[in-house]
Design a protein around this motif. Structure first.
Motif, PDB file in Angstrom:
ATOM      1  N   ARG A 171     -75.216 -46.168   0.941  1.00 36.64           N
ATOM      2  CA  ARG A 171     -74.449 -45.947   2.181  1.00 36.64           C
ATOM      3  C   ARG A 171     -75.807 -45.783   3.460  1.00 36.64           C
ATOM      4  O   ARG A 171     -76.771 -45.241   3.338  1.00 36.64           O
ATOM      5  CB  ARG A 171     -74.097 -44.452   2.204  1.00 36.64           C
ATOM      6  CG  ARG A 171     -73.204 -44.135   3.564  1.00 36.64           C
ATOM      7  CD  ARG A 171     -72.515 -42.814   3.434  1.00 36.64           C
ATOM      8  NE  ARG A 171     -71.497 -42.788   2.387  1.00 36.64           N
ATOM      9  CZ  ARG A 171     -70.354 -43.468   2.225  1.00 36.64           C
ATOM     10  NH1 ARG A 171     -69.851 -44.088   3.207  1.00 36.64           N
ATOM     11  NH2 ARG A 171     -69.484 -43.290   1.322  1.00 36.64           N
ATOM     12  N   ALA A 188     -66.476 -45.156  -9.681  1.00 32.28           N
ATOM     13  CA  ALA A 188     -66.117 -44.361  -8.573  1.00 32.28           C
ATOM     14  C   ALA A 188     -67.401 -43.768  -7.749  1.00 32.28           C
ATOM     15  O   ALA A 188     -67.548 -43.880  -6.475  1.00 32.28           O
ATOM     16  CB  ALA A 188     -65.178 -43.275  -8.828  1.00 32.28           C
ATOM     17  N   PRO A 189     -68.336 -43.351  -8.538  1.00 30.09           N
ATOM     18  CA  PRO A 189     -69.586 -42.742  -7.983  1.00 30.09           C
ATOM     19  C   PRO A 189     -70.358 -43.778  -7.327  1.00 30.09           C
ATOM     20  O   PRO A 189     -70.751 -43.704  -6.170  1.00 30.09           O
ATOM     21  CB  PRO A 189     -70.480 -42.179  -9.112  1.00 30.09           C
ATOM     22  CG  PRO A 189     -69.327 -41.931 -10.182  1.00 30.09           C
ATOM     23  CD  PRO A 189     -68.450 -42.979  -9.997  1.00 30.09           C
ATOM     24  N   GLU A 192     -68.281 -44.698  -3.797  1.00 26.08           N
ATOM     25  CA  GLU A 192     -68.644 -43.496  -2.978  1.00 26.08           C
ATOM     26  C   GLU A 192     -70.001 -43.746  -2.189  1.00 26.08           C
ATOM     27  O   GLU A 192     -70.115 -43.377  -1.012  1.00 26.08           O
ATOM     28  CB  GLU A 192     -68.361 -42.372  -3.568  1.00 26.08           C
ATOM     29  CG  GLU A 192     -67.080 -41.837  -4.155  1.00 26.08           C
ATOM     30  CD  GLU A 192     -67.129 -40.743  -4.769  1.00 26.08           C
ATOM     31  OE1 GLU A 192     -68.235 -40.090  -5.299  1.00 26.08           O
ATOM     32  OE2 GLU A 192     -65.984 -39.918  -5.376  1.00 26.08           O
ATOM     33  N   ARG A 213     -58.152 -43.467  -1.572  1.00 25.02           N
ATOM     34  CA  ARG A 213     -59.717 -43.111  -1.061  1.00 25.02           C
ATOM     35  C   ARG A 213     -59.945 -44.108  -0.110  1.00 25.02           C
ATOM     36  O   ARG A 213     -61.021 -43.969   0.374  1.00 25.02           O
ATOM     37  CB  ARG A 213     -60.491 -43.152  -2.319  1.00 25.02           C
ATOM     38  CG  ARG A 213     -60.405 -42.168  -3.389  1.00 25.02           C
ATOM     39  CD  ARG A 213     -61.233 -42.320  -4.594  1.00 25.02           C
ATOM     40  NE  ARG A 213     -61.187 -41.682  -5.735  1.00 25.02           N
ATOM     41  CZ  ARG A 213     -62.373 -41.106  -6.279  1.00 25.02           C
ATOM     42  NH1 ARG A 213     -63.388 -41.217  -5.998  1.00 25.02           N
ATOM     43  NH2 ARG A 213     -61.867 -40.216  -7.322  1.00 25.02           N
ATOM     44  N   TRP A 215     -60.380 -47.477  -0.474  1.00 15.16           N
ATOM     45  CA  TRP A 215     -61.163 -48.358  -0.709  1.00 15.16           C
ATOM     46  C   TRP A 215     -60.017 -49.868  -0.937  1.00 15.16           C
ATOM     47  O   TRP A 215     -59.034 -49.720  -1.553  1.00 15.16           O
ATOM     48  CB  TRP A 215     -61.746 -48.282  -2.135  1.00 15.16           C
ATOM     49  CG  TRP A 215     -62.598 -47.174  -2.366  1.00 15.16           C
ATOM     50  CD1 TRP A 215     -63.485 -46.705  -1.141  1.00 15.16           C
ATOM     51  CD2 TRP A 215     -62.777 -46.363  -3.443  1.00 15.16           C
ATOM     52  NE1 TRP A 215     -64.180 -45.601  -1.614  1.00 15.16           N
ATOM     53  CE2 TRP A 215     -63.948 -45.614  -2.767  1.00 15.16           C
ATOM     54  CE3 TRP A 215     -62.254 -46.153  -4.714  1.00 15.16           C
ATOM     55  CZ2 TRP A 215     -64.418 -44.558  -3.837  1.00 15.16           C
ATOM     56  CZ3 TRP A 215     -62.997 -45.189  -5.455  1.00 15.16           C
ATOM     57  CH2 TRP A 215     -63.956 -44.382  -4.945  1.00 15.16           C
TER      58      TRP A 215
END
Length: 221
Positions: A171, A188-189, A192, A213, A215
């Motif tokens: 990110r 998933a981690p 994120e 979520r 996505w």
């Protein structure tokens, strides 16, 4: 040196239509047919895995050692290259080829992040390399965590070649929002942490969760 953004692709069932581990074993055994006689020795390994006495990494390592032995690096690399050509011919999703080309055209360095052993990773000319293969000196795998699925994949993504002027897809690292592609809920981690998460042809349960979520879900054939 200017930093270059990186887009990361999961391998099995994201870029490829099939999981590649078993096809690789079959490819190797066909070229050493006598090793098929060792197949009964795999039964206790599968039993131990079914009873949760060993993990997936240990299972894969045991099968690789059983059906490949301890080959010289040259033979192992020849097997990997031959198998890569077979995968490229038969198993790569058309949408994956198109997306890889688009990310390259956008100036993004490409990487494969996979729980597979580094030497089995497909090294197409359109893909940079597997960060896993660059982490290992031994041609054969070991149960050191790099083949342990979610945790190992997240680790190799977070350490994607910092010495080569490459930014991982974390990110805020990629101003243009370079993506991470995967099919599986275990990532998933990683989703994120990514600038842009792209969920590829997931199973129904994960598809619903991904949409909740926020996505995007894409179907690649």
């Amino acid at each position: 040196m200017a930093k270059q953004a990186i887009a990361i692709y999961d391998l099995d069932l994201t870029v490829t239509r099939v999981a590649t581990f078993t096809p690789f074993l079959l490819y190797a055994v066909v070229r050493a047919p006598w090793r098929a006689l060792l197949a009964p020795l795999a039964l206790p390994v599968f039993v131990a895995y079914g009873l949760k006495l060993i993990g997936r990494s240990t299972l894969k390592c045991a099968l690789l050692h059983l059906f490949l032995g301890r080959p010289r690096r040259a033979r192992l690399e020849a097997l990997a290259e031959g198998f890569a050509a077979q995968v490229d011919d038969r198993y790569i999703r058309a949408e994956a080829r198109a997306r890889i080309a688009a990310d390259r055209a956008a100036g993004c360095r490409l990487a494969v992040a996979t729980a597979s052993s580094g030497f089995t990773c497909v090294r197409w000319r359109s893909v940079w390399a597997s960060t896993m293969s660059s982490q290992r000196k031994s041609p054969m795998p070991a149960t050191d965590g790099y083949n342990s699925g979610r945790r190992g994949k997240l680790l190799c993504r977070s350490q994607a070649a910092p010495d080569r002027g490459v930014l991982p897809a974390a990110r805020g690292a990629c101003g243009a929002g370079y993506p991470l592609y995967s099919d599986h809920a275990s990532d998933a981690p990683s989703f994120e942490a990514a600038d842009q998460a792209v969920v590829v042809s997931p199973k129904a349960g994960f598809a619903q969760d991904a949409l909740q979520r926020g996505w995007p879900v894409e179907t690649w054939r």
